[in-house]
Every structure is written in C-alpha cells, then in structure tokens.
Write an enzyme that holds these catalytic residues in place. Structure first.
Site, PDB file in Angstrom:
ATOM      1  N   TYR A 434       0.813  -1.223   0.000  1.00  0.00           N
ATOM      2  CA  TYR A 434       0.000   0.000   0.000  1.00  0.00           C
ATOM      3  C   TYR A 434       0.847   1.273   0.000  1.00  0.00           C
ATOM      4  O   TYR A 434       2.059   1.214   0.085  1.00  0.00           O
ATOM      5  CB  TYR A 434      -1.070  -0.011   1.090  1.00  0.00           C
ATOM      6  CG  TYR A 434      -0.710  -0.080   2.555  1.00  0.00           C
ATOM      7  CD1 TYR A 434       0.532   0.244   3.069  1.00  0.00           C
ATOM      8  CD2 TYR A 434      -1.710  -0.457   3.459  1.00  0.00           C
ATOM      9  CE1 TYR A 434       0.776   0.191   4.420  1.00  0.00           C
ATOM     10  CE2 TYR A 434      -1.467  -0.516   4.824  1.00  0.00           C
ATOM     11  CZ  TYR A 434      -0.223  -0.186   5.293  1.00  0.00           C
ATOM     12  OH  TYR A 434       0.015  -0.230   6.629  1.00  0.00           O
ATOM     13  N   GLU A 435       0.165   2.380  -0.196  1.00  0.00           N
ATOM     14  CA  GLU A 435       0.847   3.688  -0.325  1.00  0.00           C
ATOM     15  C   GLU A 435       1.835   3.660  -1.502  1.00  0.00           C
ATOM     16  O   GLU A 435       2.907   4.272  -1.448  1.00  0.00           O
ATOM     17  CB  GLU A 435       1.549   4.023   1.005  1.00  0.00           C
ATOM     18  CG  GLU A 435       1.892   5.476   1.238  1.00  0.00           C
ATOM     19  CD  GLU A 435       0.720   6.422   1.162  1.00  0.00           C
ATOM     20  OE1 GLU A 435      -0.376   6.075   1.653  1.00  0.00           O
ATOM     21  OE2 GLU A 435       0.869   7.515   0.571  1.00  0.00           O
ATOM     22  N   GLY A 436       1.432   2.970  -2.581  1.00  0.00           N
ATOM     23  CA  GLY A 436       2.286   2.812  -3.763  1.00  0.00           C
ATOM     24  C   GLY A 436       3.115   1.555  -3.649  1.00  0.00           C
ATOM     25  O   GLY A 436       4.059   1.507  -2.862  1.00  0.00           O
ATOM     26  N   GLN A 441       7.401   2.575  -6.307  1.00  0.00           N
ATOM     27  CA  GLN A 441       8.410   3.395  -5.620  1.00  0.00           C
ATOM     28  C   GLN A 441       9.700   3.431  -6.439  1.00  0.00           C
ATOM     29  O   GLN A 441      10.324   4.481  -6.600  1.00  0.00           O
ATOM     30  CB  GLN A 441       8.721   2.831  -4.225  1.00  0.00           C
ATOM     31  CG  GLN A 441       7.520   2.708  -3.299  1.00  0.00           C
ATOM     32  CD  GLN A 441       6.871   4.043  -2.975  1.00  0.00           C
ATOM     33  OE1 GLN A 441       7.533   5.067  -2.888  1.00  0.00           O
ATOM     34  NE2 GLN A 441       5.552   4.031  -2.822  1.00  0.00           N
TER      35      GLN A 441
END
Lengths: 592, 592
Positions: A434-436, A441
């Site tokens: 999650y969060e990319g 990244q």
C-alpha cells in the site's frame, strides 16, 4: 505469547548522540532535549507495552466484523483508543491552532515506531486520521479547517483516504467515481472505493473520508481528479452531528494480515461532499503529504522487523538446542542456547543491523521533513523527496524479509500462530504494497526523482557520502571496516546512476528494468552511511566518563557487520543493472 | 479465484529433451518414453485441475477441526482422496510386491509437482504416507512389510512421521518419549509429539504412526533413539482392525498456512508399538529416506512458486494499468496491460527463470536417486546426498520469495484472500521450516556433506560444470551469455569452498558463519548449470523440422535472464563469506 519493549535507549542514541536533535537549527527542536524526548518515549512505551501490544494478537484473531452495516472492532480496541486519545497521543505534531501539541514530526516518528511495533493494525486508525488531517490542513479553507480539524486532532473523528477503485489502483486516471456540483457549492459523490483502511469502525463519532473523484465534465485522466471531504455523518455549521451521509460499507476484506484494521469496500451513493483544494488538482493535494505518508509506511516495515527481532532474540537466548561446536556454553544444561550457533547469529545480526540502521535513516528523514516544513528548506525538501521512495520501498521489503527471518529462528513454532511470529510477517507484508507498491516506488525513484531539479538532489546525496568519508578519513573507528565498504558501495551506486543516464537516454527501459535493483542498492548505501555515522558517534563516546561501553561497542560491532555482510549487495545489483534491459524485455507477452 | 494448469510441456522438455529419460541406463527407465510420461502427466494434470485445485481455497478457508477427538478434514477432501486412491496415484513408485506400480521415482516426482502445485496441504496426506511406507519398506521385517505396506500403498491406511517434541526439534537427542518393552516383543510408547502433519483425519481407516522414542535404559542422546510403528487402530495377524490404540490428538495447531492439512499434537499413552529396524538406530532408519523426503520438500517450494507465477502472469496480461513509456501497446483500451512495464517483467522473469531452473534441478536430482537405488550407483548417491540440502534449502527459500513476488504483481489484490495469492505465500512458508529448517540444511551441507568421502562429491560437481563448459565451448547458443557467467559463478563457489577449507580448519565458525551464503550460491550455480543444459538442448533443437521455435527461443531467453540477473549473486555471497566469522560472532549474547 510474544512480547515488546520499546527500544528507547537506541532511539535516544539516534536522536541525541547521532542527530543532535536539540542543537539543530530547526524551530521547535530546542524543546527536544534528552529528558523531554526520553519522557515522551518512555510514556509511549508504557502505553505500547501495557495497552496496545496485548491487543495485537486479539486483533489478529478476532478481526473486524460487519454487523448490520456497522463495523465492530476487536474486543478492547475501543477502550484502548480512548486511552490513546485521552493521553494526547493523536495530537503530537498537530497544529496548536487546532488543539495539537505542535511538536516536531521527528518526535511523532519516534512515538510512531513504538505504537506501530506494538500493534500495527491498531495504530493505523490514528495514522490514517493524521494523513487526512494533513491534507485538510494543507489545502482546506479556514472554514474547513475550523470545522474538521479540531475533532480530527483528538481522533474523536477519524479519517480515511479513498483512492483505489476495483479497476484502478496505481493508474488513478482511470477512476470512475463522479462528483456532481450542487447549487449550494457542495457536490454529490457517487462511486465505489476499495481497500479503504479504517473505512468504518465503532471507535469514533464520525469518520471524515477524503475521496478522489471526477467532477462532471472534468478533463480526461489524472488531470481531472479532484479531492473531496465526505463525512460519514453530516455536520452542521455549529459542529453538531446530523443525518447519516450517503456512505456505506460494502464489505470488509479478508486479508493476509492487519486483521485488526477494517479494510472496507466503501460505497458512495450521492453522498454530500465538499471540494478540498482546487478542482482537478486532487492528485496534487493528495500527494502533498506523500513524503510523510510514505515515510510512515517505511517506518511500519522496520517497526515490524523490530518486534519480530526482539522475540527472535529472546527465543534464541532461551531455547536449548544442540551444542556450540567450539565448546559447550551451557555445560549444566541439556543443550546450549540457540544463540551459540553461527547461522542463528548470522540471522539475528541481519535483523539487528537492519533495524537499527533503518531507525537512524527514518529519524534522519523525519528531521529532513521538519527542516523542509519548519525552515522552508528547499534542499532538505528535495533530498527527502528523493529518498522517500527508498525509505518506503527498501525498508518495507527488508522489514518483511527480516520479520520472516525472525520467524525462522523459531523453527516450527514460528509457523504456528500461538507464538505470534507469523503475525509479524503477515502484517509487515502489506507495507510493501500500500501507499504505492514497491515497484512503483522504484519507478518514482528512477523515472522521476533521480533527474528532479537537474539531478541536484542525488548529487547532494553522493556529496554527503563523499564529504563524510573525507572528513572522517582518520577516524580510528571508521578506518576499521566502515569507510572502504561505504566508498565502494557508493561508487557502485554512482555507476548505476551513470548507466541509467547514458543508456536511459536511448532506451528508457534500460533504466526502468534496473529500477528495483537501484532502489535496493540505494537503500544499502543509505543504511551504510547511517551506520558509519552511528559508529563514528559511538567511537567518539567510548572515552567519555561513565560511557556505556557495552552499548557503544555493540553499536560499532553491529555496524561493522552491516558493512561487511550487507554492503556487498551493491555489486550484485550493479551487475544486474548493467546486464541491460534486453533479457528483461526480450520475451513476447505470450511467451511468459 | 486462482487457476492452475499443469505445465506438462515444460516437464516433457526436461524429461526427454534435456534428461533423455528413456535412453538412460537405469532399470525401469525404458518404459519412460515420451508417450507414457505424457499420458501420466496429462492425467495427473486433469486430476489436479478438476479435483484438487478447486479444493485448495476450501482447505485454506475451512481448515481442519477437532471434534470429539476426531479430526474433520475440509469439505470435499474425503471424496477427492478416494479419487486419488482409486486412480492409483498413491502407488506410482511403490514396490509391485506390495501393490505398487514400480515406476521410477522420477515419474513420481513429475506427478508430485503437479499435485503439490494444485493443493499442497491435501497432497501432504499421501506424501507423509509415502515417507512412512519407505521407512517400513527399508527397515521392516518381512512380516511387518506384509502387514502394513499393502494398505499404505493404496492409502487405505495413511502414515505419519513423529519426531518433534515440545522442547526439541532439531536436537532430537533431548527426546523424552519412552518405549517400555513388553513380554510379547512389543513396546508401550508414552510421550507427546508435536507438529505431526496429517496426524489425524477422517480420510482413511487407519493411521500408521512412525514414532521416535527411547527404550528404557537406552544410551543418552541421539544414540538411544529407536523407531516404532504405532498404529491408531490395532491390527490383528489377519489384518483385521481391532481396538483403538493409546493414541490421541491433543489439539490441532493454528498455522500460517497449509490449513487443509491437520497438524496435530499427538499424545501416546502406553500405546502399543513395534520396533522398526534395530534398537537405538532410529535416527538412521528415519534418515534412510531423507534424500527423498527433502527433495520432496524442495519440490513443494518451487511448486508453489509455479502456481503463483501462473496466476501472476495471467493477471499481468489481463490487468490494464498505466502505459508503456516506449509507446502504447493497447491504443484502443483505457490503459496497457501490466506486462508492458519493465519492473513487472523483471519480477515475472525472476519467477519464471527460477521455477523452470528448479524443475530441471529436481527432476535431475530424482534421476540421481533412481540411479542410486536402481543401479546401486554410489557416486550418484554421494552426489545427491551433497545436493539434497541445496534442493531443500535453496528451492524453498526461493519458492517462498517468488510466491511473495507473484503476490506483489496483484498490488492490493494480492493481500486480500479473495484472489488466492496470499495462500500460495503462506503455504510455501512452511517448506523453509519443516524436514529440517533451512539453517540446518546449510549446516548439513557445510558441516557434513562438503567433506564427505574426502570431498569427492563436491569435486565431482565442480568437474561436471567444468566438463560441461569445456565440451560446449563452441556451442553457439551457450557462447551468448551462458558459459562465462556459469564459469564465473562456479569459480566463486570454489573460492568459497576453498576459504572454508583453509579457515575452517583453524576455526569451524569461519565455515559455519558462511554456511547459509554457501548454500544459496551453490543453488545459483546448480540452477545456472541446469539453464545451460536446457539452453544447449533448446539451441540444438531449433533447426529440427517442425521445431516449436517460440517455445525453444523462450527457453533460451529465460535462461539468459537467469545467467545475467541471478548468477551475479554468487559474488555477493562470496564477499560475505570471505568477510570472515568475526562480525557474526563478536557480540556477547547479552548485547543482542
């Protein structure tokens, strides 16, 4: 049953001895002296050990349940949340204007590690709220801020972030959720969002959803996305709760881990929403707080490795199995403790050297964020923007890897749920996604951040390593096993960056096919630099009156392990990168 | 929902084109022609796809339940087990004297991969039975064999292996389970065993437990351990089932995965047991079939990576997200499929190149086992003994790593249970632990196998690589990206072995602290050799009439990826090893 003790001594060492927090020229840092941070961390540790950690297994076992449209959190969560709220833990670095304590983000980060180690799923309820708070704080009108923030600072109202839809996650331009403008200036939001952490629960009076949606007639793709405040319960101008909004929970997802957090499918059915920031600039608004959010996820990665390590260490010291081949260490017992075995030590040292290096990296990164925000320091902002994908990607990859390695120390006991080691690995796994997702990244790092501002920030990083090595060329501690490996690893990293520049111009895939390796080797160099800084500090303190020699020598030894046993990875990653994109891109899709 | 298709084409390529199975001078292999193995694998594939795989998620979701002392398997397991039994799948390589089909172990291995990919937890019930069958077959008296084996060959009676106790796993010398001799020649067994896979269930009429215990007055430690046959239900001399024996299930463990398999705490309370093999030689009896059992676990590792890869590939071809930076591939769609992105391909190529290399390694290893058993070939036996810890340790480490990598392709969908990717990772995790945790495999390799027979077998392996490179120095396919990386990696491995010899003499920890790295680099060299063999074969077939060029070229390209992107790992592992044991051993236990 697993246990947890907040590593406040290690934290204080980083905060004060290594980073010299209270001497930094950053507004607010003058308060951050050793006694103050020590008291805060000790209190957080008490909360973590006595209240949050005992609920970690409970959360995993019971999970969240959807009953008649309402999400029930596991037994004890509500009471614990009240304690967190009452203790002021949700307000640490929030704006004093809205009831926050105005402390530096660095303080929040130290506390965050402790709470996240103790109970990651639980701590996400306030973590998500903090993210939503930050977005409103950065982009809301004064009226919006006055209306929403005070209750969010205390977590009387919690928050969520609604990005993903069933058919789109990374590629949010494909989004279908619609916002229809109303005459009163509000919008009606309709659509379905998935994977909404803390999407619903029974621990707060209201939930403030931040929802990405497309206003009717908006430009195609990502440039037509706007951000909206959509409360679960409508709030009148005096702040009173009114009717339920058109927001409902479709279902709770069954997940690999973080069962204590309710991951919801959220349905918006003509829900009343309020534009946050400018129309069609929703992605920008969402990403304002991205560095913080991603640093927070990187922190989750090593925080799970930390608690897993603590328990693996305890087991290795306690469990008797086999004998030291160089001579019995426990002659009166039926066998020696596991820790006598070199491969058990190798495993524990991998974990320990990672966790301590990661902590220094994240604390240092948090200081950069403070510097960027509090000093409006653009260089610090550029540097932390560059390093954010590494903090997020590398630390969560390794965090999971070492939570899994800690599980291995337990043998079969690591695989059964009773000992709690499986949960650390299962919980840590989400942080890679999650969060990319971590591949994103790596793409962000190589496709965007490397060249940002003409490559200024990556050059600044290389200069930082170079200056450090130069300035400390005669440091006795560093000469023994630190400087040479760091220089070699940094050189590998520069060679990789050079390869990208030369080959990526002709063929972007040359860079992109090596992006993941680059992120990983960058992480190693960053941790190598942190270890060199820590070793230098520890070496310098060894001669002090009353120095805690055992502690300081262990720091240096642990750092030397990292340099000797982890930094050689950069050569491998460089080889992979330099092997070029051909082998990656050669196969036709149908040939996979 | 995940899906599975047996990779019979890849298997046939290894069996016939690479290994030339039916032309091998091994008794029984003359039957193993392409049509025969193809028919067997296709049938196994049908069973896997239609019967076993649909039950994989059911097993994970329902788990096994202990009700009134009886273990209930998940819905559908019993019926499926009947089908497996009726199809003769449990008897493939068993002795024809006891109702088996007498096929080579290689055939069993191919089928085993398919069944294990489709439903690992389910397949363990017959896998454990096969292990117990092998032990009785190797060490039983004629009367014991006649009594127990026929029903075990058909899995009318299943089997288990009982080693671990609460306080001892690896160090079985600490064992407390007692065996008291009776006047009639039998024993009374009393004690508790844990982590007993398939320990109890409702799918067979009887369960034949093989139990390690110490006979009263036996020597201390591992030299006083004996092996016993302890049936769940007593059997009279005519083979009729009689009274229940003193065997009961204490509880079923809650585990991270393989929920469909009942992992039991077994309590033996003066249970009637019969000595198997010689008194006090239980470990030797148990380890007779160790090469097979460990190869079987290595197989589980890559089999889970295989099914995870199949599903990741399908998702990457189907899911639309983002655009190819070098030019849109799906202009009529809202986005391009995931597979256009270099890092997704990098991830998929990691998985694919591992799984196919691992399959070749395991099939080749199974052939060595056949050669050892059927030709009484001591060199083959020595070689497979050397390679067994690598097959077990390396393939299960990587199998889990790549099952996790496959999960990553799905983003958030990989973390929720609905898509099934989490289960592959959770199930694969156990293979790193049981049948000797992977650290123990590394210890076995470096501490025992390397020096076995004067180092003859490791020299044979190095010679094999060297001869291969020499003989194929002019092979056009191999010249492009195969021979040089293989030589370099093999040289690294030899340097590591040399370091162990030189430093390990003075300090055994010098070798032991590098054992895990050595196991991993050995695995890479072995897979590198397998890829070189496969590429040579594929290259040679390209000119054949009607050659399947797409298939063969994909093999070569996938091999080239492995050589370019995986073999550089050996340099890193060598550096770690050569950094010496000091950093691993330096810290006092209390300083961890």
């Amino acid at each position: 049953m697993p246990s947890y003790t907040a590593p406040t001594k290690d934290m204080q060492f980083v905060l004060h001895d290594v980073l010299g927090a209270s001497t930094q020229d950053i507004p607010g840092y003058e308060e951050m002296d050793r006694d103050f941070t020590g008291a805060v961390l000790e209190e957080a540790g008490k909360l973590a050990q006595e209240v949050l950690h005992p609920l970690n297994v409970v959360g995993d076992t019971q999970g969240c349940k959807l009953e008649n449209g309402i999400v029930r959190t596991p037994d004890g969560f509500k009471e614990a949340f009240d304690q967190v709220r009452d203790g002021g833990w949700t307000a640490l670095d929030c704006d004093t204007q809205y009831g926050g304590q105005g402390l530096p983000y660095l303080m929040q980060t130290g506390v965050g590690e402790i709470l996240s180690s103790a109970n990651m799923a639980f701590n996400m309820y306030q973590g998500l709220t903090h993210g939503a708070y930050s977005a409103i704080h950065a982009h809301g009108t004064d009226a919006q801020k006055a209306k929403w923030l005070p209750k969010m600072v205390t977590c009387e109202w919690t928050g969520t972030m609604n990005l993903t839809e069933p058919h789109c996650g990374t590629d949010l331009g494909l989004m279908r959720t619609k916002a229809v403008p109303q005459e009163d200036g509000s919008y009606r939001i309709t659509g379905q969002k998935i994977f909404i952490s803390a999407g619903d629960h029974d621990m707060s009076d209201n939930i403030v959803h931040l929802v990405l949606a497309k206003i009717q007639g908006a430009p195609e793709g990502i440039k037509g996305v706007s951000l909206f405040i959509v409360p679960k319960v409508l709030v009148d101008d005096d702040g009173n709760l009114g009717a339920r909004n058109g927001v409902s929970v479709g279902k709770i997802e069954e997940k690999m881990g973080i069962h204590g957090n309710s991951t919801c499918v959220m349905n918006y059915d003509e829900a009343e929403g309020y534009l946050l920031g400018d129309a069609h600039k929703g992605m920008r608004a969402m990403f304002t707080m991205m560095n913080e959010a991603r640093l927070g996820v990187g922190l989750q990665g090593y925080a799970q490795a930390e608690i897993a390590y603590q328990n693996a260490r305890a087991y290795a010291l306690d469990r008797l199995q086999g004998r030291d081949v160089t001579g019995t260490k426990n002659p009166d017992g039926p066998a020696d403790p596991l820790i006598v075995h070199p491969d058990i030590r190798r495993n524990l040292m991998d974990q320990k050297s990672f966790v301590e290096g990661a902590r220094a990296f994240v604390f240092w990164g948090a200081m950069m964020i403070d510097r960027a925000h509090r000093n409006a320091d653009e260089d610090a902002d550029g540097l932390i923007s560059l390093l954010t994908p590494i903090i997020k990607g590398f630390l969560t990859d390794k965090g999971f890897e070492y939570a899994t390695a800690a599980q291995q120390v337990y043998g079969g006991h690591g695989y059964i749920e009773e000992w709690g080691m499986s949960q650390f690995a299962r919980d840590a796994r989400i942080a890679m996604i999650y969060e990319g997702a971590n591949g994103v990244q790596a793409l962000d790092l190589v496709g965007r951040k490397l060249a940002q501002d003409g490559g200024k920030h990556v050059m600044a990083f290389f200069d930082m390593v170079k200056s450090f090595c130069k300035e400390n060329a005669e440091d006795e501690t560093l000469k023994a096993g630190f400087l040479e490996p760091l220089k070699a690893a940094s050189k590998d990293l520069q060679s990789a960056a050079m390869y990208f520049m030369q080959s990526g111009m002709k063929n972007p895939n040359a860079a992109l096919a090596g992006s993941y390796d680059f992120m990983t080797m960058f992480g190693h160099v960053a941790l190598g630099l942190m270890w060199a800084k820590m070793a230098k500090t520890a070496g310098g303190m060894l001669g002090d009156d009353g120095a805690d020699r055992d502690f300081l020598e262990a720091k240096i030894a642990t750092g030397r392990y990292y340099m000797a046993r982890q930094l050689p990875a950069t050569g491998m990653h460089l080889s992979r990168i330099q092997s070029g994109p051909e082998t990656v891109m050669e196969l036709e899709p149908t040939a996979f």
